[in-house]
Scaffold this active site. Structure first.
Site, PDB file in Angstrom:
ATOM      1  N   SER A  35       0.788  -1.226   0.000  1.00 44.74           N
ATOM      2  CA  SER A  35       0.000   0.000   0.000  1.00 44.74           C
ATOM      3  C   SER A  35       0.821   1.277   0.000  1.00 44.74           C
ATOM      4  O   SER A  35       0.285   2.350  -0.263  1.00 44.74           O
ATOM      5  CB  SER A  35      -0.956   0.013   1.196  1.00 44.74           C
ATOM      6  OG  SER A  35      -0.250  -0.144   2.405  1.00 44.74           O
ATOM      7  N   ASP A 312      -2.412   8.218   8.007  1.00 44.61           N
ATOM      8  CA  ASP A 312      -3.361   7.393   8.748  1.00 44.61           C
ATOM      9  C   ASP A 312      -2.587   6.474   9.690  1.00 44.61           C
ATOM     10  O   ASP A 312      -1.392   6.673   9.913  1.00 44.61           O
ATOM     11  CB  ASP A 312      -4.297   6.618   7.811  1.00 44.61           C
ATOM     12  CG  ASP A 312      -3.571   5.620   6.916  1.00 44.61           C
ATOM     13  OD1 ASP A 312      -2.437   5.216   7.238  1.00 44.61           O
ATOM     14  OD2 ASP A 312      -4.141   5.218   5.874  1.00 44.61           O
ATOM     15  N   HIS A 315       0.190   4.681   7.245  1.00 37.33           N
ATOM     16  CA  HIS A 315       0.833   5.222   6.057  1.00 37.33           C
ATOM     17  C   HIS A 315       1.348   6.650   6.260  1.00 37.33           C
ATOM     18  O   HIS A 315       0.716   7.441   6.954  1.00 37.33           O
ATOM     19  CB  HIS A 315      -0.141   5.200   4.882  1.00 37.33           C
ATOM     20  CG  HIS A 315      -0.689   3.839   4.602  1.00 37.33           C
ATOM     21  ND1 HIS A 315      -1.882   3.398   5.127  1.00 37.33           N
ATOM     22  CD2 HIS A 315      -0.190   2.813   3.882  1.00 37.33           C
ATOM     23  CE1 HIS A 315      -2.104   2.148   4.727  1.00 37.33           C
ATOM     24  NE2 HIS A 315      -1.083   1.770   3.975  1.00 37.33           N
TER      25      HIS A 315
END
Length: 347
Positions: A35, A312, A315
């Site tokens: 991600s 977040d 990340h």
């Protein structure tokens, strides 16, 4: 998920380059990972690991979510900018049903998939993803298309001058940390990439993943999870040993290892010089440290996003990503070795 916070510090110490109208430094960039690099592949999958809802993308040029776990751009985008590509390489799954695919693959492709791991079985509860082995399979199809279009010799030459960036490990660590004896090993998918023309590799080590908001929130005092950090260090040691072995075994194999751990630790321990004021809490999320859940449409989010290290619970923010890429691109030997990314490109 990931906090392998890959190619991203020290913007103030790095030169800024403008490539508008200039020839790119490399023909193409091929990106593999989770991600931290996903630019929308998971939008095409049945997966819980998607960043296709607000408030993701709030600072992206379109102001809309794109599949990036970020408030704006992330590392993959800044790498593309740094080498002079006009656009960030597109997600592979957005191209598979299009015609004239060879022309679409010319400047590179992004195979990264949120929640993907080195191992196929990593985090199955999150649904579909593209693990490392499958990403390499997809790259093989790209290779075949390029050879079909341009011939073997021309395709091989182009690929030998391109960058191959592999960012993996954090998702596996998050998964295997739940077992009594987590064992993270980096598989040798580089062999397969090498056999399909890849020669220049950029591989970041894991950052201090125990210092992500999602890890800190498990501590009553918001401290880093030192056990997770311990395994990150072990992983990095094994990765460096493997790269040294590959260098001696494969003719023409060149690489740059990125010390993400030290770079992020420097930011966390002394954030002010980098423009950050918040190193523990996430900008977007729910609950304590904004780290009790991912960034959702019902989440609150900070207005001073450039001052947050983390977007977040897992990340980095766009600001962190930009700093990392700037740092590693021209990095002194203590952060990137045996050579910097710019030196790798020049080979």
């Amino acid at each position: 998920m990931a906090c392998n916070i890959f190619l991203l510090v020290l913007a103030c110490c790095c030169l800024s380059f403008s490539f508008t109208g200039a020839q790119p430094l490399v023909p193409a960039v091929f990106l593999f990972g989770d991600s931290l690099f996903d630019v929308g592949n998971n939008n095409f999958l049945i997966s819980l690991a998607k960043a296709d809802l607000p408030h993701h993308g709030i600072d992206f040029p379109t102001k809309k979510p794109t599949g990036r776990f970020s408030n704006g751009k992330h590392s993959a985008d800044f790498i593309a900018e740094k080498v002079g590509l006009q656009t960030s390489p597109p997600p592979y799954l957005s191209l598979v049903f299009k015609k004239n695919k060879a022309s679409l693959f010319m400047n590179g492709v992004n195979f990264a998939s949120s929640a993907a791991g080195i191992f196929n079985e990593t985090l199955p509860q999150l649904g579909d993803k593209i693990p490392l082995s499958k990403q390499v399979e997809y790259y093989a199809t790209v290779y075949e298309e390029l050879v079909k279009e341009f011939g073997s010799s021309a395709a091989q030459h182009r690929l030998s001058k391109s960058l191959f960036v592999l960012e993996f490990g954090t998702t596996d660590l998050a998964s295997y940390a739940l077992t009594p004896e987590p064992q993270i090993k980096y598989t040798r998918q580089q062999y397969r990439l090498y056999n399909y023309g890849a020669r220049k590799f950029v591989l970041p080590g894991l950052g201090p993943v125990g210092c992500m908001p999602g890890q800190r929130v498990t501590s009553p005092t918001d401290d880093c999870n030192e056990e997770s950090n311990h395994w990150a260090v072990k992983y990095n040691e094994e990765l460096q040993l493997m790269l040294q072995e590959l260098k001696s075994e494969l003719h023409g194999f060149s690489y740059t290892y990125l010390d993400s751990y030290t770079v992020l630790q420097n930011i966390i321990q002394n954030p002010t010089p980098y423009g950050f004021t918040e190193v523990k809490a996430a900008c977007c999320g729910l609950g304590r440290l904004n780290a009790m859940n991912l960034c959702l449409p019902i989440s609150s989010y900070c207005s001073n996003r450039n001052e947050y290290v983390f977007w977040d619970m897992f990340h980095p923010s766009e600001a962190t990503a930009r700093i990392f890429v700037n740092t590693f691109f021209n990095s002194p030997s203590q952060y990137a070795f045996p050579i910097s990314v710019r030196q790798l490109i020049a080979i």
